[in-house]
Scaffold this active site. Structure first.
Site, PDB file in Angstrom:
ATOM      1  N   GLN A  47     -11.613  12.100  15.908  1.00 48.03           N
ATOM      2  CA  GLN A  47     -10.593  11.605  16.806  1.00 48.03           C
ATOM      3  C   GLN A  47     -10.242  10.146  16.489  1.00 48.03           C
ATOM      4  O   GLN A  47      -9.083   9.752  16.599  1.00 48.03           O
ATOM      5  CB  GLN A  47     -11.089  11.719  18.238  1.00 48.03           C
ATOM      6  N   GLN A  62      -8.691   0.676   4.674  1.00 47.87           N
ATOM      7  CA  GLN A  62      -9.949   0.983   5.361  1.00 47.87           C
ATOM      8  C   GLN A  62     -10.190   2.482   5.455  1.00 47.87           C
ATOM      9  O   GLN A  62     -11.327   2.937   5.336  1.00 47.87           O
ATOM     10  CB  GLN A  62      -9.956   0.361   6.752  1.00 47.87           C
ATOM     11  N   LEU A  81      -9.371   4.666   3.304  1.00 45.64           N
ATOM     12  CA  LEU A  81      -9.830   5.112   1.989  1.00 45.64           C
ATOM     13  C   LEU A  81     -11.184   4.526   1.596  1.00 45.64           C
ATOM     14  O   LEU A  81     -11.759   4.929   0.586  1.00 45.64           O
ATOM     15  CB  LEU A  81      -8.788   4.751   0.933  1.00 45.64           C
ATOM     16  N   GLY A  82     -11.672   3.580   2.360  1.00 46.13           N
ATOM     17  CA  GLY A  82     -12.959   2.964   2.056  1.00 46.13           C
ATOM     18  C   GLY A  82     -12.876   2.121   0.798  1.00 46.13           C
ATOM     19  O   GLY A  82     -11.827   1.552   0.483  1.00 46.13           O
ATOM     20  N   GLU A 142      11.365 -14.903   2.056  1.00 45.80           N
ATOM     21  CA  GLU A 142      12.561 -15.062   2.896  1.00 45.80           C
ATOM     22  C   GLU A 142      12.229 -15.601   4.279  1.00 45.80           C
ATOM     23  O   GLU A 142      12.729 -15.131   5.292  1.00 45.80           O
ATOM     24  CB  GLU A 142      13.332 -13.742   3.009  1.00 45.80           C
ATOM     25  N   GLY A 143      11.381 -16.595   4.329  1.00 47.25           N
ATOM     26  CA  GLY A 143      11.024 -17.223   5.599  1.00 47.25           C
ATOM     27  C   GLY A 143       9.730 -16.655   6.134  1.00 47.25           C
ATOM     28  O   GLY A 143       9.636 -15.463   6.388  1.00 47.25           O
ATOM     29  N   THR A 144       8.749 -17.517   6.258  1.00 47.30           N
ATOM     30  CA  THR A 144       7.462 -17.053   6.759  1.00 47.30           C
ATOM     31  C   THR A 144       7.623 -16.521   8.175  1.00 47.30           C
ATOM     32  O   THR A 144       8.607 -16.817   8.860  1.00 47.30           O
ATOM     33  CB  THR A 144       6.424 -18.198   6.768  1.00 47.30           C
TER      34      THR A 144
END
Length: 112
Positions: free
Chosen positions: A1, A58, A60-61, A85-87
């Site tokens: 789950q 994560q 896929l490890g 293009e701009g942080t």
């Protein structure tokens, strides 16, 4: 789950990013002001892309860090998009400037 919930969150982030981008594009197509919405879309999409690709690695490890899976490259590209293009910090400044100028928070905006 736990994995199913993580994948559901990843899908929700992608769908949210797509909807936000389409809303900004729709305003541009209509010839209406869209700078704030475009900044929101870039901020949401790039932050979500970074989170989704990190989660995918994560899932896929240790194999997620190898070049055997494209997700490693996607994660690097997502990080670049937060800067290109701009942080995202600049996007936040643009959004805040629009909110201050409009003096109407996101819930009070006349456009939906």
């Amino acid at each position: 789950q736990g994995l199913a919930f993580l994948l559901a969150d990843m899908e929700a982030a992608v769908a949210s990013s797509r909807a936000t981008m389409l809303a900004a594009a729709r305003l541009k197509d209509l010839g209406e002001p869209f700078a704030k919405e475009a900044s929101v879309a870039k901020l949401i999409a790039t932050d979500n892309a970074m989170q989704v690709t990190t989660d995918a690695v994560q899932v896929l490890g240790s194999a997620g860090y190898t070049r055997d899976f494209p997700v490693e490259r996607y994660m690097r590209e997502a990080k670049v998009m937060q800067i290109f293009e701009g942080t995202n910090q600049i996007q936040r400044m643009v959004i805040a400037r629009h909110l201050h100028r409009d003096n109407s928070g996101p819930l009070l905006s006349s456009r939906t």
